[in-house]
Design an enzyme around this catalytic site. Structure first.
Site, PDB file in Angstrom:
ATOM      1  N   ASN A  82       0.814  -1.220   0.000  1.00  0.00           N
ATOM      2  CA  ASN A  82       0.000   0.000   0.000  1.00  0.00           C
ATOM      3  C   ASN A  82       0.850   1.274   0.000  1.00  0.00           C
ATOM      4  O   ASN A  82       0.394   2.318  -0.469  1.00  0.00           O
ATOM      5  CB  ASN A  82      -0.906  -0.022   1.244  1.00  0.00           C
ATOM      6  CG  ASN A  82      -1.463   1.348   1.559  1.00  0.00           C
ATOM      7  OD1 ASN A  82      -2.389   1.807   0.900  1.00  0.00           O
ATOM      8  ND2 ASN A  82      -0.881   2.034   2.541  1.00  0.00           N
ATOM      9  N   ILE A  85       3.781   7.392  -2.466  1.00  0.00           N
ATOM     10  CA  ILE A  85       3.975   8.840  -2.327  1.00  0.00           C
ATOM     11  C   ILE A  85       3.570   9.524  -3.634  1.00  0.00           C
ATOM     12  O   ILE A  85       3.488   8.872  -4.677  1.00  0.00           O
ATOM     13  CB  ILE A  85       5.447   9.208  -2.009  1.00  0.00           C
ATOM     14  CG1 ILE A  85       6.398   8.691  -3.120  1.00  0.00           C
ATOM     15  CG2 ILE A  85       5.862   8.655  -0.658  1.00  0.00           C
ATOM     16  CD1 ILE A  85       7.817   9.241  -3.017  1.00  0.00           C
ATOM     17  N   TYR A 147       3.731   9.156 -11.060  1.00  0.00           N
ATOM     18  CA  TYR A 147       2.767   8.369 -10.270  1.00  0.00           C
ATOM     19  C   TYR A 147       1.929   7.459 -11.178  1.00  0.00           C
ATOM     20  O   TYR A 147       1.720   6.273 -10.887  1.00  0.00           O
ATOM     21  CB  TYR A 147       1.879   9.346  -9.504  1.00  0.00           C
ATOM     22  CG  TYR A 147       0.936   8.740  -8.503  1.00  0.00           C
ATOM     23  CD1 TYR A 147       1.337   8.513  -7.185  1.00  0.00           C
ATOM     24  CD2 TYR A 147      -0.380   8.429  -8.844  1.00  0.00           C
ATOM     25  CE1 TYR A 147       0.451   7.985  -6.252  1.00  0.00           C
ATOM     26  CE2 TYR A 147      -1.266   7.902  -7.921  1.00  0.00           C
ATOM     27  CZ  TYR A 147      -0.845   7.679  -6.629  1.00  0.00           C
ATOM     28  OH  TYR A 147      -1.733   7.152  -5.700  1.00  0.00           O
TER      29      TYR A 147
END
Ligand code: CAA
Length: 240
Positions: A82, A85, A147
């Site tokens: 999990n 950042i 990301y």
């Protein structure tokens, strides 16, 4: 004896909700954290869940931690990757450092921890791995090439490892959360967030518990026929 679950980034945000949900449902939970000592100590004091500090982006730190946890608890049956950042910016403003930080913490961490637990799971012929991806790995997001690439990578990683684990009783699934009310999402500029919420059909941010319940479903002993799946929990924002 209850199943042992390791939740990375398990003391705050979505990870905290996952740790609490699993504990509530009878699992022995171990929560990892990286740097926020105060939050981890408060979490441990309040909930009694053991906390282990190590950097999920560092392979040798993961090896050391898994060895320690295995010696303390016998084995790890369930791994929830999990920890994650954000270092958001448009590509033309993105530093190489922020590219690598996000790839290392969000994606290489999945390799690091899976690699460290997989031999034990193969030997015991049981394992449940849940990787937390993102709607932004499925659909992309302005300001998040790092990301989105990492989270998208998680989805491919999940399907590949699911094929390897299937014959050994190890399931590997992903959850793709949408925008959940956590510190990470609250850090998005207000005007940008308003526009995002306007595009969520249910009309609000999700709760961390929405994701935790999904994890609970996927890690159950009874979920052995579910593998290589991505469960999207996003209020209808992206139907994939
Ligand atoms: N579409 C089009 N334009 C957009 C945009 C979008 N979605 N978002 C921002 N912009 C525009 C801004 O309005 C601004 O325009 P002006 O210059 O005309 O005012 C411009 O982009 C900003 O451009 P910059 O080159 O200055 O951008 P920057 O490098 O400073 O980055 C940003 C700004 C980081 C992208 C900021 O807009 C932002 O934080 N956006 C939100 C990103 C986001 O959604 N992150 C998700 C975090 S939560 C999460 O990731 C959890 C999860 O899994 C869902």
């Amino acid at each position: 004896m209850s199943r042992v679950a390791l939740v990375t980034g398990g003391t705050r945000g979505i990870g905290k909700a996952i740790s609490l949900h699993l504990k509530e449902h009878g699992y022995t939970v171990i929560a990892n954290y990286s740097s926020n000592n105060d939050a981890a100590v408060a979490f441990h004091k309040k909930h009694g869940i053991p906390v282990y500090q190590f950097d999920v982006s560092d392979f040798s730190a993961c090896q050391k931690a898994v060895k320690q946890i295995t010696s303390d608890y016998g084995h790890i049956d369930i791994l929830v990757n999990n920890a994650g950042i954000t270092r958001d910016s448009t590509l033309h403003n993105m530093t190489e450092e922020n590219w690598h930080a996000v790839l290392d913490t969000n994606l290489s961490s999945c390799f690091n921890l899976c690699r460290c637990v997989i031999d034990g799971m193969r030997e015991r012929e049981f394992g449940r791995i849940v990787n937390i991806g993102s709607i932004n790995g499925q659909a992309g997001q302005y300001g998040q090439v790092n990301y989105a690439a990492a989270k998208s990578g998680i989805h491919g990683f999940t399907k590949a490892l699911a094929q390897e684990g299937a014959g050994k009783g190890i399931t590997v699934n992903a959850i793709a959360p949408g925008y959940i009310a956590t510190d990470m999402v609250r850090a998005v500029p207000e005007k940008v967030l308003e526009k995002i919420i306007a595009k969520i059909p249910v009309g609000r941010l999700g709760d961390a518990e929405d994701i935790a319940r999904g994890v609970g479903f996927l890690v159950a002993d009874e979920a052995g026929f579910i593998t290589g799946s991505t469960l999207s929990i996003n209020g209808g924002q992206h139907m994939y």
